[in-house]
Design a protein around this motif. Structure first.
Motif, PDB file in Angstrom:
ATOM      1  N   SER A   1      12.375  33.853 -72.909  1.00  0.00           N
ATOM      2  CA  SER A   1      12.551  33.083 -71.675  1.00  0.00           C
ATOM      3  C   SER A   1      11.791  33.685 -70.496  1.00  0.00           C
ATOM      4  N   ALA A   2      11.118  34.825 -70.692  1.00  0.00           N
ATOM      5  CA  ALA A   2      10.199  35.409 -69.703  1.00  0.00           C
ATOM      6  C   ALA A   2      10.823  35.551 -68.318  1.00  0.00           C
ATOM      7  N   LEU A   3      12.029  36.095 -68.264  1.00  0.00           N
ATOM      8  CA  LEU A   3      12.697  36.256 -66.974  1.00  0.00           C
ATOM      9  C   LEU A   3      12.099  37.398 -66.174  1.00  0.00           C
ATOM     10  N   ARG A   4      12.256  37.297 -64.872  1.00  0.00           N
ATOM     11  CA  ARG A   4      11.831  38.367 -63.984  1.00  0.00           C
ATOM     12  C   ARG A   4      12.854  39.505 -64.038  1.00  0.00           C
ATOM     13  N   THR A   5      12.423  40.674 -63.614  1.00  0.00           N
ATOM     14  CA  THR A   5      13.248  41.880 -63.722  1.00  0.00           C
ATOM     15  C   THR A   5      14.589  41.726 -63.018  1.00  0.00           C
ATOM     16  N   ARG A   6      14.599  41.082 -61.868  1.00  0.00           N
ATOM     17  CA  ARG A   6      15.851  40.895 -61.125  1.00  0.00           C
ATOM     18  C   ARG A   6      16.895  40.162 -61.966  1.00  0.00           C
ATOM     19  N   GLU A   7      16.461  39.130 -62.670  1.00  0.00           N
ATOM     20  CA  GLU A   7      17.402  38.348 -63.478  1.00  0.00           C
ATOM     21  C   GLU A   7      17.880  39.144 -64.691  1.00  0.00           C
ATOM     22  N   VAL A   8      16.989  39.911 -65.260  1.00  0.00           N
ATOM     23  CA  VAL A   8      17.399  40.774 -66.379  1.00  0.00           C
ATOM     24  C   VAL A   8      18.475  41.741 -65.900  1.00  0.00           C
ATOM     25  N   GLY A   9      18.284  42.297 -64.713  1.00  0.00           N
ATOM     26  CA  GLY A   9      19.286  43.200 -64.133  1.00  0.00           C
ATOM     27  C   GLY A   9      20.622  42.510 -63.927  1.00  0.00           C
ATOM     28  N   ARG A  10      20.608  41.268 -63.473  1.00  0.00           N
ATOM     29  CA  ARG A  10      21.856  40.525 -63.275  1.00  0.00           C
ATOM     30  C   ARG A  10      22.579  40.298 -64.612  1.00  0.00           C
ATOM     31  N   ILE A  11      21.802  40.007 -65.644  1.00  0.00           N
ATOM     32  CA  ILE A  11      22.402  39.790 -66.966  1.00  0.00           C
ATOM     33  C   ILE A  11      23.031  41.082 -67.480  1.00  0.00           C
ATOM     34  N   LEU A  12      22.322  42.184 -67.324  1.00  0.00           N
ATOM     35  CA  LEU A  12      22.866  43.478 -67.754  1.00  0.00           C
ATOM     36  C   LEU A  12      24.121  43.837 -66.967  1.00  0.00           C
ATOM     37  N   GLU A  13      24.104  43.556 -65.670  1.00  0.00           N
ATOM     38  CA  GLU A  13      25.267  43.830 -64.825  1.00  0.00           C
ATOM     39  C   GLU A  13      26.472  43.030 -65.294  1.00  0.00           C
ATOM     40  N   GLN A  14      26.267  41.760 -65.620  1.00  0.00           N
ATOM     41  CA  GLN A  14      27.367  40.928 -66.083  1.00  0.00           C
ATOM     42  C   GLN A  14      27.898  41.407 -67.432  1.00  0.00           C
ATOM     43  N   ALA A  15      26.992  41.750 -68.348  1.00  0.00           N
ATOM     44  CA  ALA A  15      27.432  42.247 -69.657  1.00  0.00           C
ATOM     45  C   ALA A  15      28.234  43.529 -69.509  1.00  0.00           C
ATOM     46  N   ALA A  16      27.790  44.432 -68.632  1.00  0.00           N
ATOM     47  CA  ALA A  16      28.506  45.698 -68.419  1.00  0.00           C
ATOM     48  C   ALA A  16      29.854  45.469 -67.756  1.00  0.00           C
TER      49      ALA A  16
ATOM     50  N   ASP B   1      32.114  44.502 -70.671  1.00  0.00           N
ATOM     51  CA  ASP B   1      32.389  45.700 -71.479  1.00  0.00           C
ATOM     52  C   ASP B   1      31.204  46.642 -71.335  1.00  0.00           C
ATOM     53  N   LEU B   2      31.458  47.861 -70.892  1.00  0.00           N
ATOM     54  CA  LEU B   2      30.374  48.803 -70.622  1.00  0.00           C
ATOM     55  C   LEU B   2      29.593  49.148 -71.886  1.00  0.00           C
ATOM     56  N   ALA B   3      30.280  49.273 -73.020  1.00  0.00           N
ATOM     57  CA  ALA B   3      29.574  49.571 -74.268  1.00  0.00           C
ATOM     58  C   ALA B   3      28.640  48.418 -74.643  1.00  0.00           C
ATOM     59  N   LEU B   4      29.101  47.198 -74.456  1.00  0.00           N
ATOM     60  CA  LEU B   4      28.270  46.033 -74.751  1.00  0.00           C
ATOM     61  C   LEU B   4      27.053  45.995 -73.827  1.00  0.00           C
ATOM     62  N   GLY B   5      27.279  46.203 -72.541  1.00  0.00           N
ATOM     63  CA  GLY B   5      26.178  46.213 -71.584  1.00  0.00           C
ATOM     64  C   GLY B   5      25.153  47.288 -71.895  1.00  0.00           C
ATOM     65  N   THR B   6      25.635  48.457 -72.298  1.00  0.00           N
ATOM     66  CA  THR B   6      24.734  49.559 -72.645  1.00  0.00           C
ATOM     67  C   THR B   6      23.923  49.215 -73.884  1.00  0.00           C
ATOM     68  N   TRP B   7      24.577  48.599 -74.867  1.00  0.00           N
ATOM     69  CA  TRP B   7      23.856  48.239 -76.088  1.00  0.00           C
ATOM     70  C   TRP B   7      22.769  47.206 -75.801  1.00  0.00           C
ATOM     71  N   ILE B   8      23.091  46.197 -74.995  1.00  0.00           N
ATOM     72  CA  ILE B   8      22.077  45.198 -74.639  1.00  0.00           C
ATOM     73  C   ILE B   8      20.928  45.867 -73.887  1.00  0.00           C
ATOM     74  N   LEU B   9      21.259  46.791 -72.985  1.00  0.00           N
ATOM     75  CA  LEU B   9      20.220  47.535 -72.250  1.00  0.00           C
ATOM     76  C   LEU B   9      19.301  48.274 -73.213  1.00  0.00           C
TER      77      LEU B   9
ATOM     78  N   TRP C   1      27.107  31.808 -69.125  1.00  0.00           N
ATOM     79  CA  TRP C   1      27.500  31.822 -70.540  1.00  0.00           C
ATOM     80  C   TRP C   1      28.211  33.127 -70.888  1.00  0.00           C
ATOM     81  N   LEU C   2      27.678  34.260 -70.424  1.00  0.00           N
ATOM     82  CA  LEU C   2      28.299  35.553 -70.711  1.00  0.00           C
ATOM     83  C   LEU C   2      29.724  35.614 -70.184  1.00  0.00           C
ATOM     84  N   ARG C   3      29.959  35.078 -68.989  1.00  0.00           N
ATOM     85  CA  ARG C   3      31.316  35.085 -68.421  1.00  0.00           C
ATOM     86  C   ARG C   3      32.279  34.296 -69.299  1.00  0.00           C
ATOM     87  N   ARG C   4      31.865  33.106 -69.696  1.00  0.00           N
ATOM     88  CA  ARG C   4      32.728  32.284 -70.567  1.00  0.00           C
ATOM     89  C   ARG C   4      32.931  32.971 -71.914  1.00  0.00           C
ATOM     90  N   TYR C   5      31.848  33.429 -72.470  1.00  0.00           N
ATOM     91  CA  TYR C   5      31.900  34.056 -73.792  1.00  0.00           C
ATOM     92  C   TYR C   5      32.759  35.315 -73.766  1.00  0.00           C
TER      93      TYR C   5
END
Length: 200
Positions: A62-77, A80-88, A17-21
């Motif tokens: 959604s109770a995701l495991r840490t690995r998946e949270v990291g993947r989501i943050l990586e994709q957001a960054a 856009d790095l500012a967006l990824g940092t804000w989500i972090l 979803w993040l990639r499309r969005y």
């Protein structure tokens, strides 16, 4: 926590979803020029469940495991790095302390709001005279006779302080005589009496 396979599947869905969005709706130049994430992006992230990835399902996460949270943050960054940092900032120091350590009454009240992006959380650790040095913190929390705490001190560089509906503030627990007992984390509402959010 959900199973590893379910966590992976949910993480894959958010990353896709993040990639499309990101291709359709995120303008990195506009974010940089305005020095803020547009409110429509924040709303869309909340509606998609991005802020609830570390929250238990019973609170709407959604109770995701840490690995998946990291993947989501990586994709957001990557978008856009500012967006990824804000989500972090929203997730790690914002939501996580409350989701992990808060008392049940506070979890029941705020976690559904945090998970849906209807409320944001901030984290107050750094101080003008101590930086992030826990031992050097001057902020004090003194227990009150009728219950609760009296918190005093100054914090700087608080992510989300302007948007947050709740802040986790780190202070030295101190008795009435001024003797330190150790560190404590308190949930503070920005609209509580005595709280002042300074200039950006």
């Amino acid at each position: 926590m959900v199973s590893e396979d379910e966590s992976r599947a949910r993480g894959d869905a958010v990353v896709a979803w993040l990639r499309r969005y990101g291709e359709q709706r995120i303008n990195a130049r506009l974010i940089d020029e305005r020095r803020t994430v547009p409110p429509y992006v924040a709303n869309d992230l909340g509606n998609q469940g991005v802020f609830g990835v570390q929250v238990e399902e019973k609170y709407g996460g959604s109770a995701l495991r840490t690995r998946e949270v990291g993947r989501i943050l990586e994709q957001a960054a990557a978008i856009d790095l500012a967006l990824g940092t804000w989500i972090l900032v929203c997730l790690r120091p914002g939501v996580r302390p409350i989701a992990t350590f808060a008392q049940d009454a506070l979890k029941n009240e705020v976690l559904p709001l945090l998970a849906s992006g209807r409320m944001y959380a901030g984290f107050g650790q750094t101080e003008p005279g101590a930086g992030s040095n826990f031992a050097g913190m001057a902020a004090r929390a003194v227990t009150q006779p009728g219950g609760g705490w009296k918190l005093s001190g100054d914090k700087i560089w608080i992510g989300n302080s302007s948007w947050a509906g709740i802040l986790t503030v780190i202070a030295q627990e101190t008795d009435a005589a001024g003797k330190k007992r150790g560190l404590i984390a308190l949930a503070v509402r920005p609209d509580q009496a005595g709280v002042r959010i300074g200039r950006e």
